[in-house]
Write a protein that holds these residues in place. Structure first.
Motif, PDB file in Angstrom:
ATOM      1  N   PRO A  58      87.860  45.740  49.061  1.00 46.72           N
ATOM      2  CA  PRO A  58      88.324  45.905  47.677  1.00 46.72           C
ATOM      3  C   PRO A  58      88.877  44.615  47.070  1.00 46.72           C
ATOM      4  N   PHE A  59      89.427  43.726  47.894  1.00 45.16           N
ATOM      5  CA  PHE A  59      89.908  42.442  47.381  1.00 45.16           C
ATOM      6  C   PHE A  59      88.728  41.596  46.900  1.00 45.16           C
ATOM      7  N   LYS A  60      87.619  41.675  47.609  1.00 45.22           N
ATOM      8  CA  LYS A  60      86.403  40.948  47.191  1.00 45.22           C
ATOM      9  C   LYS A  60      85.861  41.528  45.897  1.00 45.22           C
ATOM     10  N   GLU A  61      85.856  42.869  45.807  1.00 41.15           N
ATOM     11  CA  GLU A  61      85.385  43.523  44.586  1.00 41.15           C
ATOM     12  C   GLU A  61      86.291  43.159  43.403  1.00 41.15           C
ATOM     13  N   GLY A  62      87.586  43.080  43.669  1.00 37.01           N
ATOM     14  CA  GLY A  62      88.528  42.689  42.620  1.00 37.01           C
ATOM     15  C   GLY A  62      88.277  41.271  42.131  1.00 37.01           C
ATOM     16  N   ALA A  63      87.907  40.374  43.044  1.00 36.84           N
ATOM     17  CA  ALA A  63      87.606  38.989  42.665  1.00 36.84           C
ATOM     18  C   ALA A  63      86.379  38.938  41.755  1.00 36.84           C
ATOM     19  N   VAL A  64      85.361  39.751  42.061  1.00 39.78           N
ATOM     20  CA  VAL A  64      84.157  39.810  41.216  1.00 39.78           C
ATOM     21  C   VAL A  64      84.515  40.332  39.828  1.00 39.78           C
TER      22      VAL A  64
ATOM     23  N   ARG B 286      78.331  43.166  37.584  1.00 34.55           N
ATOM     24  CA  ARG B 286      78.877  43.266  38.939  1.00 34.55           C
ATOM     25  C   ARG B 286      77.733  43.289  39.955  1.00 34.55           C
ATOM     26  N   SER B 287      76.672  44.026  39.613  1.00 34.93           N
ATOM     27  CA  SER B 287      75.500  44.054  40.501  1.00 34.93           C
ATOM     28  C   SER B 287      74.909  42.656  40.659  1.00 34.93           C
ATOM     29  N   ALA B 288      74.851  41.905  39.565  1.00 35.90           N
ATOM     30  CA  ALA B 288      74.262  40.558  39.603  1.00 35.90           C
ATOM     31  C   ALA B 288      75.047  39.639  40.533  1.00 35.90           C
ATOM     32  N   TYR B 289      76.375  39.630  40.387  1.00 36.97           N
ATOM     33  CA  TYR B 289      77.192  38.743  41.225  1.00 36.97           C
ATOM     34  C   TYR B 289      77.192  39.190  42.683  1.00 36.97           C
ATOM     35  N   VAL B 290      77.193  40.504  42.902  1.00 33.46           N
ATOM     36  CA  VAL B 290      77.148  41.016  44.285  1.00 33.46           C
ATOM     37  C   VAL B 290      75.798  40.681  44.923  1.00 33.46           C
ATOM     38  N   ALA B 291      74.712  40.818  44.145  1.00 35.12           N
ATOM     39  CA  ALA B 291      73.386  40.478  44.673  1.00 35.12           C
ATOM     40  C   ALA B 291      73.275  38.995  44.998  1.00 35.12           C
ATOM     41  N   MET B 292      73.937  38.141  44.193  1.00 32.83           N
ATOM     42  CA  MET B 292      73.866  36.697  44.412  1.00 32.83           C
ATOM     43  C   MET B 292      74.762  36.242  45.564  1.00 32.83           C
ATOM     44  N   ALA B 293      76.001  36.745  45.592  1.00 34.30           N
ATOM     45  CA  ALA B 293      76.981  36.195  46.531  1.00 34.30           C
ATOM     46  C   ALA B 293      77.554  37.207  47.509  1.00 34.30           C
ATOM     47  N   GLY B 294      77.229  38.498  47.352  1.00 33.78           N
ATOM     48  CA  GLY B 294      77.842  39.548  48.176  1.00 33.78           C
ATOM     49  C   GLY B 294      77.602  39.394  49.662  1.00 33.78           C
TER      50      GLY B 294
ATOM     51  N   SER C 241      82.166  30.962  47.574  1.00 36.53           N
ATOM     52  CA  SER C 241      83.331  30.178  47.992  1.00 36.53           C
ATOM     53  C   SER C 241      84.476  30.311  47.000  1.00 36.53           C
ATOM     54  N   GLU C 242      84.146  30.255  45.711  1.00 36.65           N
ATOM     55  CA  GLU C 242      85.180  30.381  44.676  1.00 36.65           C
ATOM     56  C   GLU C 242      85.793  31.777  44.668  1.00 36.65           C
ATOM     57  N   LEU C 243      84.963  32.793  44.830  1.00 36.59           N
ATOM     58  CA  LEU C 243      85.475  34.169  44.845  1.00 36.59           C
ATOM     59  C   LEU C 243      86.385  34.404  46.040  1.00 36.59           C
ATOM     60  N   MET C 244      85.990  33.924  47.209  1.00 32.48           N
ATOM     61  CA  MET C 244      86.816  34.094  48.404  1.00 32.48           C
ATOM     62  C   MET C 244      88.133  33.316  48.284  1.00 32.48           C
ATOM     63  N   SER C 245      88.086  32.131  47.677  1.00 27.96           N
ATOM     64  CA  SER C 245      89.303  31.320  47.526  1.00 27.96           C
ATOM     65  C   SER C 245      90.296  31.961  46.563  1.00 27.96           C
ATOM     66  N   SER C 246      89.782  32.824  45.648  1.00 27.01           N
ATOM     67  CA  SER C 246      90.669  33.440  44.652  1.00 27.01           C
ATOM     68  C   SER C 246      91.406  34.666  45.186  1.00 27.01           C
ATOM     69  N   ILE C 247      91.022  35.142  46.368  1.00 24.63           N
ATOM     70  CA  ILE C 247      91.658  36.351  46.934  1.00 24.63           C
ATOM     71  C   ILE C 247      93.099  36.052  47.330  1.00 24.63           C
ATOM     72  N   ASP C 248      93.979  36.972  47.001  1.00 23.25           N
ATOM     73  CA  ASP C 248      95.403  36.837  47.322  1.00 23.25           C
ATOM     74  C   ASP C 248      95.603  37.209  48.799  1.00 23.25           C
TER      75      ASP C 248
END
Length: 626
Positions: A339-345, A374-382, A424-431
């Motif tokens: 859910p933290f990853k989904e929140g970042a997206v 959301r589907s686009a970003y998950v398909a690209m980087a999920g 990388s950017e999405l993972m770095s933004s996770i709290d």
């Protein structure tokens, strides 16, 4: 218009057309079909079966004229789409609006006949509808709907003159492109050390397979009963743009899956159908006052008010939560992080695509809406991020449109749409602080009715296999200072034989699993890389710009050569030529001055490739002969 055909006003000769709303926008009926609809409308009919033009070979569609709205309906499937009527500058979406517009047009026609025949200009907007635009007025609302702006804008566009405004506004200077996508999330700090997410945080979860689920007897009846008991106002809730009730939608998905994702045997529905059956069967075994059952059924009902991408995501999320207890501790923690990853997206979409992403289908294309972005970003980087349940996103029917929109925005703002960079950017933004403290709170929750993500038995099972002292996962009076600053600081009497973690032990577990790592370690690794590069530069400067690897190559090439050839080799080593090209130049018998006198074509004639010949010419210009 409910009266006889004789009492209805006559149809206008021109300027009228009918349109229907597709998933991508409004589209015009072909002229024959449009005329058939107009004739039935003028005659006062409540409906008309389409049998003209394009629909002559597909007589399964009916157009219905309602007081509040008008629509086209497929008699085989019951699927409806809105329609609208265009006449002159007006647009009508209901029978009431159309009746008023028709009377108004007849009145205007009579006035025009009495006058000396004023000319009118016409313009054809996108979609093919013809507007008759009297010079007297134009509806600004209708103009803005079709992208014309105000009435003055339309007048300027239809005019033949090409006059330019006198005071042309200066274009603002473009803002510098940021080098990051999102703000970095908070790190977790413990005992003066900072921790960030580690390698295991992006490990791919195991591939999900279709599972056998227990089928509920009289499923449709039970689903309707449970929804009525737990979801307030469910009888009036309708999805698919008002075409079906929420109850009918859940019943259909239970039996056949989500129709937008294909038939029951499609890749997505092979997961959706058993997952939904498991959810419904689980809910049927709980009391109607059970808060978790109520939460699940309400979430399902709310998802049906959104598109089927949201429904697929919610069904798989609920199934994952209900079955998470049967997984290993590693997979449970991975599921807790998802859910933290989904929140970042979602945060990325809000920053880069708002407010358009949250508008309805009348203002934004499907590819511009949040669910499909959301589907686009998950398909690209999920997959790079190790996200769970990415299959529905990859099967989104608006995926390509949404991807184009995401790529356009990213390239405009950042100059890149590289999936690895996005991940990388999405993972770095996770709290990370919220992740670790939330995990501790879930494991140490003392409520008997707690809705847990982590099974405490799995904690001890993992500790027995991976810790020297597995009893560290329990509370110990001798270590009570480790728990002093936590809330709760000790387990209740009922839970004293269940795992109760201190922050120190949880950090050790996450480090061992590689879900987190010391931020200083990564920084020190980068420092070592920089220092090694500096050392290599120093080494090059000591050896006249020749690296250790090239120096060894030069020593091998100098064996058995004359002093002049050795000097030539040292000179060639200072350039960027490869070994093969240097061997060709050495064997040519030319000295340094001879090579310097050759141009690119001449160098290619003695055997160098075009690229190596260019490199040789540059070397001759920049490095003087010895």
């Amino acid at each position: 218009l409910g009266g006889a055909a004789a009492s209805a006003p006559a149809a206008p000769k021109s300027g009228t057309s009918w349109m229907w709303e597709d998933d991508s926008g409004w589209k015009s009926y072909d002229p024959k079909t449009s005329q058939q609809i107009e004739n039935s409308f003028i005659a006062g009919s409540s409906s008309v079966k389409l049998t003209s033009g394009f629909y002559a070979k597909k007589p399964v569609y009916v157009v219905k004229f309602g007081k509040k709205k008008m629509w086209q309906e497929n008699t085989n499937t019951g699927y409806r789409r809105p329609i609208r009527r265009h006449h002159g500058a007006s647009i009508q979406y209901s029978l009431t609006d159309a009746k008023k517009a028709l009377k108004k047009s007849v009145k205007k026609g009579k006035q025009a006949a009495k006058s000396n025949g004023q000319n009118s200009t016409s313009t054809t907007p996108p979609g093919g509808a013809t507007f008759t635009n009297p010079s007297s007025s134009f509806s600004s609302k209708a103009a803005s709907f079709f992208g014309f702006g105000s009435s003055s804008t339309l007048t300027r566009r239809s005019s033949t003159s090409k006059s330019k405004p006198k005071n042309k506004a200066k274009k603002p200077k473009p803002m510098p492109k940021p080098n990051t996508l999102l703000r970095k999330g908070n790190r977790f700090t413990f005992e003066g050390k900072q921790y960030m997410l580690g390698k295991a945080a992006t490990d791919a979860p195991p591939a999900k397979r279709a599972t056998d689920a227990k089928k509920l007897p009289n499923a449709n009846k039970e689903i309707a009963k449970m929804l009525a008991e737990s979801v307030e106002g469910v009888k009036t809730m309708r999805g698919q743009r008002g075409e079906r009730s929420v109850t009918q939608m859940i019943q259909a998905a239970y039996s056949h899956g989500l129709f937008m994702h294909g038939g029951p045997t499609s890749a997505v529905n092979k997961l959706i159908i058993p997952a939904l059956k498991h959810i419904i069967f689980w809910c049927s075994g709980k009391n109607k006052t059970d808060p978790k059952r109520s939460h699940i059924l309400n979430a399902l009902a709310q998802a049906c008010l959104d598109c089927q991408q949201v429904q697929a995501r919610e069904i798989l999320r609920m199934f994952r939560e209900l079955t998470n207890q049967a997984q290993t501790l590693q997979l449970q923690i991975s599921g807790f992080l998802n859910p933290f990853k989904e929140g970042a997206v979602d945060m990325l979409i809000s920053i880069k695509h708002a407010p358009l992403c949250d508008m309805d289908h009348t203002k934004a294309r499907p590819g511009q809406q949040r669910a499909h972005l959301r589907s686009a970003y998950v398909a690209m980087a999920g997959d790079i991020m190790g996200m769970h349940d990415t299959l529905p996103s990859k099967n989104d029917r608006f995926l390509y449109d949404a991807k184009d929109e995401a790529v356009r925005i990213l390239k405009k703002d950042l100059g890149t749409s590289d999936p690895s960079f996005i991940a990388s950017e999405l993972m770095s933004s996770i709290d990370v602080n919220s992740f670790v403290t939330g995990l501790l709170a879930d494991i140490n929750n003392q409520s008997a009715k707690a809705d847990r993500s982590i099974d405490r038995k799995c904690v001890f099972t993992w500790a027995k296999d991976n810790l020297k002292n597995p009893h560290l996962v329990f509370y110990d009076e001798d270590r009570k200072e480790e728990f002093a600053k936590q809330a709760p600081s000790r387990p209740t009497k009922e839970n004293e034989y269940n795992p109760f973690l201190s922050t120190k032990v949880l950090v050790d577990i996450l480090l061992k699993m590689k879900f987190i790592e010391l931020e200083q370690e990564q920084q020190s690794t980068k420092t070592q890389e920089l220092e090694s590069k500096k050392a290599e530069v120093v080494e090059k400067s000591k050896d006249n710009g020749i690296s250790a690897k090239k120096k060894k190559l030069a020593d091998d090439m100098k064996k058995g050569q004359s002093e002049e050839t050795k000097k030539l080799i040292d000179w060639l080593m200072q350039g960027t030529l490869n070994e093969k090209s240097m061997q060709i130049l050495i064997k040519s018998g030319l000295d340094q001055k001879g090579i310097k006198s050759l141009n690119k074509i001449e160098l290619m004639k003695i055997g160098l490739t075009a690229g190596q010949a260019t490199a040789a010419v540059k070397m001759c210009k920049n490095i003087p002969p010895k």
